[in-house]
Write a protein that holds these residues in place. Sequence first.
Motif, short mmCIF file in Angstrom:
data_model
loop_
_atom_site.label_atom_id
_atom_site.label_comp_id
_atom_site.label_asym_id
_atom_site.label_seq_id
_atom_site.Cartn_x
_atom_site.Cartn_y
_atom_site.Cartn_z
N ALA A 16 26.93 41.11 17.42
CA ALA A 16 27.67 42.18 18.11
C ALA A 16 27.77 41.92 19.60
CB ALA A 16 27.00 43.53 17.85
N GLY A 37 34.92 47.60 18.73
CA GLY A 37 34.00 46.68 18.08
C GLY A 37 33.63 45.47 18.93
N ALA A 38 34.01 45.47 20.22
CA ALA A 38 33.74 44.31 21.09
C ALA A 38 32.26 44.17 21.43
CB ALA A 38 34.55 44.44 22.38
N GLY A 39 31.49 45.25 21.28
CA GLY A 39 30.05 45.19 21.57
C GLY A 39 29.63 45.98 22.80
N HIS A 197 38.15 53.24 27.50
CA HIS A 197 39.37 52.78 26.86
C HIS A 197 40.61 53.21 27.62
CE1 HIS A 197 38.06 50.80 23.23
NE2 HIS A 197 37.17 51.75 23.03
N1 LIG Z 1 23.78 50.06 14.05
C1 LIG Z 1 24.67 49.14 13.65
N2 LIG Z 1 24.53 48.50 12.47
C2 LIG Z 1 25.41 47.55 12.09
N3 LIG Z 1 26.48 47.18 12.80
C3 LIG Z 1 26.68 47.79 13.98
C4 LIG Z 1 25.79 48.81 14.47
N4 LIG Z 1 26.25 49.23 15.67
C5 LIG Z 1 27.38 48.53 15.93
N5 LIG Z 1 27.64 47.66 14.91
C6 LIG Z 1 28.74 46.71 14.87
O1 LIG Z 1 28.66 45.89 16.03
C7 LIG Z 1 29.95 45.62 16.56
C8 LIG Z 1 30.02 46.13 17.98
O2 LIG Z 1 30.03 47.55 17.95
P1 LIG Z 1 30.03 48.44 19.27
O3 LIG Z 1 29.95 49.86 18.84
O4 LIG Z 1 29.02 47.94 20.22
O5 LIG Z 1 31.49 48.12 19.85
P2 LIG Z 1 32.28 48.87 21.00
O6 LIG Z 1 32.88 47.81 21.84
O7 LIG Z 1 31.41 49.86 21.67
O8 LIG Z 1 33.43 49.59 20.16
P3 LIG Z 1 34.21 50.97 20.41
O9 LIG Z 1 35.11 50.71 21.56
O10 LIG Z 1 34.97 51.14 19.14
O11 LIG Z 1 33.21 52.05 20.67
C9 LIG Z 1 30.95 46.29 15.60
O12 LIG Z 1 31.39 45.32 14.69
C10 LIG Z 1 30.11 47.36 14.92
O13 LIG Z 1 30.61 47.64 13.64
#
Ligand SMILES: Nc1ncnc2c1ncn2[C@@H]1O[C@H](COP(=O)(O)OP(=O)(O)OP(=O)(O)O)[C@@H](O)[C@H]1O
Length: 242
Positions: A16, A37-39, A197
């Motif tokens: 992630a 989903g970028a992390g 966003h």
């Molecule tokens: N607790 C978890 N268990 C399994 N996978 C996870 C968990 N938390 C996040 N992920 C996965 O890790 C990746 C990064 O998620 P994250 O929520 O950090 O992205 P984000 O950039 O904050 O996205 P968004 O803009 O949609 O909030 C994604 O593929 C998500 O599905």
Amino acid sequence: MLEAANVSKKFGGLVAVDGVDFEIDRGEIVGLIGPNGAGKTTLFNTITGVLDPEKGSEITFNGEDLLALDTHEIARSGVLRTFQIVRVFGEMTVLENAAAGALFGTDESISQAEAERRGREALAFVGLEDKAEMEARNLPIAQQKQLELARTVASDPDLVLLDEIASGLTPGEIEELSDTIRRLRDDRDVSVFWIEHIMDAILGTADRIIVLKNGRKIAEGAPEEIRNNEAVTEAYLGAEES
Ligand SMILES: Nc1ncnc2c1ncn2[C@@H]1O[C@H](COP(=O)(O)OP(=O)(O)OP(=O)(O)O)[C@@H](O)[C@H]1O
């Protein structure tokens, strides 16, 4: 002030966050953007102690190893956050919410009266002083977001992490919030690390932007550079506009 090196976090086979390096200096507003989903939130969670990153990751704050601290100790060291879904204590008054920030976010032991004084001061900072006695759940969403910010202000933070604080707000509300965030930097020398966003809000407010895609940092620079960066346009801005 905040230094992160080689930060990674895996969930099973999914990487992630993948070897991310960055720094945040005192009094700087840094935006963190990237597609879903970028992390981004995962990176925040490693900074605030909600998740343990992989071995080899390093995160220090004013020289202190944050990875050795728990979430409460990290808050008391001056790193406070707001959440994607607001987490005000709905049945408590607006003032009680703000005072809770003063009580729990600092390592000093302070009286209830002093916590209330700091809470009122934080409410005045965000423009909610006339709502002090209302139940927090009765505030409109934009003001609940200001209240979350006030709770961090009451803790006298050095660094505030904001998770999509502008989402769901009108352009006018976003402008007010952005103004509060700029005053945090300008009047209090607070650093801000802000996931967002809503491009106009973040590009119009941040001093510097970090872009993540699939867990990796793909760009970093001034808002204008990011706006014109082809890799970013492809990864994120293009997707937003299409
Ligand atoms: N607790 C978890 N268990 C399994 N996978 C996870 C968990 N938390 C996040 N992920 C996965 O890790 C990746 C990064 O998620 P994250 O929520 O950090 O992205 P984000 O950039 O904050 O996205 P968004 O803009 O949609 O909030 C994604 O593929 C998500 O599905």
